[in-house]
Design a protein around this motif. Sequence first.
Motif, PDB file in Angstrom:
ATOM      1  N   GLY A 108     -37.481  -3.831  21.730  1.00  0.00           N
ATOM      2  CA  GLY A 108     -37.999  -3.320  20.464  1.00  0.00           C
ATOM      3  C   GLY A 108     -38.688  -4.395  19.641  1.00  0.00           C
ATOM      4  N   VAL A 109     -38.111  -5.581  19.645  1.00  0.00           N
ATOM      5  CA  VAL A 109     -38.721  -6.687  18.900  1.00  0.00           C
ATOM      6  C   VAL A 109     -40.059  -7.066  19.525  1.00  0.00           C
ATOM      7  N   LEU A 111     -41.999  -5.190  21.372  1.00  0.00           N
ATOM      8  CA  LEU A 111     -42.953  -4.103  21.166  1.00  0.00           C
ATOM      9  C   LEU A 111     -43.548  -4.165  19.773  1.00  0.00           C
ATOM     10  N   SER A 112     -42.727  -4.432  18.776  1.00  0.00           N
ATOM     11  CA  SER A 112     -43.255  -4.530  17.414  1.00  0.00           C
ATOM     12  C   SER A 112     -44.146  -5.753  17.254  1.00  0.00           C
ATOM     13  N   LEU A 115     -47.493  -4.811  18.817  1.00  0.00           N
ATOM     14  CA  LEU A 115     -48.282  -3.917  17.970  1.00  0.00           C
ATOM     15  C   LEU A 115     -48.799  -4.618  16.726  1.00  0.00           C
ATOM     16  N   ILE A 116     -48.037  -5.566  16.198  1.00  0.00           N
ATOM     17  CA  ILE A 116     -48.512  -6.321  15.038  1.00  0.00           C
ATOM     18  C   ILE A 116     -49.636  -7.273  15.453  1.00  0.00           C
TER      19      ILE A 116
END
Length: 146
Positions: A108-109, A111-112, A115-116
């Motif tokens: 999750g980290v 992936l974020s 995306l950032i």
Amino acid sequence: MKIWQVSLAFVIWIGTMFLPETVNQDKLNTNFDYNKSRENFFIFFFQVPFYSFILGLVLLISLFLIYRKIKFSAYFSFASLIFYISFLVIAFPSMIIFNHSLSGNTFGVELSIFLIFYGAGYIIAILLGLVAFLLLFLYSLRIKEC
């Protein structure tokens, strides 16, 4: 569907590949940074040259077969659509996310962070590329029916 619509979709897709690195996405007020103006999404194609070569080759073969109005062109345009999806939608983000998540961060980290870092420009360019490849496939199906 006409050939100019397919051509326009590819021109728009290629045009959006120049956008992401020229806009400062942190402030969202479209500040132009001259130093980053030469960096764009074409760098993806140079980071993984083997996949880029295969995608370009399949795309060129399908365009040639469509130009010659050969019924077999639908298979190559479908192959280019599937290869585009597997390369830029699945494989490239997965390589970055999973390679970095093995270093200790969770999925999750990473992936974020992905995306950032790549932002909405990556998503827009990928979606417009999907539309362009899908239109090419639909146009080749129309040739196959004739």
